[in-house]
Design a protein around this motif. Structure first.
Motif, short mmCIF file in Angstrom:
data_model
loop_
_atom_site.label_atom_id
_atom_site.label_comp_id
_atom_site.label_asym_id
_atom_site.label_seq_id
_atom_site.Cartn_x
_atom_site.Cartn_y
_atom_site.Cartn_z
N GLU A 39 60.13 38.04 51.84
CA GLU A 39 60.71 36.96 51.04
C GLU A 39 60.05 35.62 51.38
O GLU A 39 59.80 34.80 50.49
N LYS A 40 59.75 35.40 52.65
CA LYS A 40 59.09 34.16 53.07
C LYS A 40 57.69 34.08 52.46
O LYS A 40 57.29 33.07 51.90
N ALA A 43 57.88 33.31 48.83
CA ALA A 43 58.19 31.89 48.62
C ALA A 43 56.94 31.04 48.79
O ALA A 43 56.71 30.10 48.01
N ASP A 48 57.20 27.62 46.94
CA ASP A 48 58.58 27.16 47.20
C ASP A 48 58.71 27.03 48.72
O ASP A 48 59.25 27.90 49.41
N LYS A 51 62.22 27.14 50.48
CA LYS A 51 62.73 28.50 50.65
C LYS A 51 61.99 29.20 51.78
O LYS A 51 62.61 29.92 52.58
N LYS A 55 63.66 30.84 55.12
CA LYS A 55 63.42 32.23 55.53
C LYS A 55 62.87 32.28 56.95
O LYS A 55 63.26 33.16 57.75
#
Length: 75
Positions: A39-40, A43, A48, A51, A55
């Motif tokens: 997810e990191k 992002a 992003d 975000k 994360k």
């Protein structure tokens, strides 16, 4: 895994069971950390950065909490 086998051979079944459960929990922890990392990275790819920062913090906090729990269980 080696410790668990030794415990079983020494007929320390409760300790072997504890190690088996701990191994399963560590796999879950690894999966969660990997998910946070994915997810990191996503992002970052999406630019992003806020975000991604969140994360990164989640990963650090989760890792720290996990280490505390492992130390509390003498592992």
């Amino acid at each position: 895994k080696k410790k668990r086998i030794i415990k079983i051979l020494d007929e320390k079944y409760d300790e072997a069971k504890k190690l088996k459960l701990t191994i399963a929990e560590l796999y879950k922890i690894g999966e969660r950390l990997a998910r946070y990392d994915i997810e990191k990275r996503q992002a970052i790819e999406d630019e992003d950065y806020e975000k991604a920062k969140i994360k990164k913090q989640q990963i650090q906090e989760y890792r720290a909490e996990t280490y505390k729990q492992l130390q509390a269980h003498n592992l």
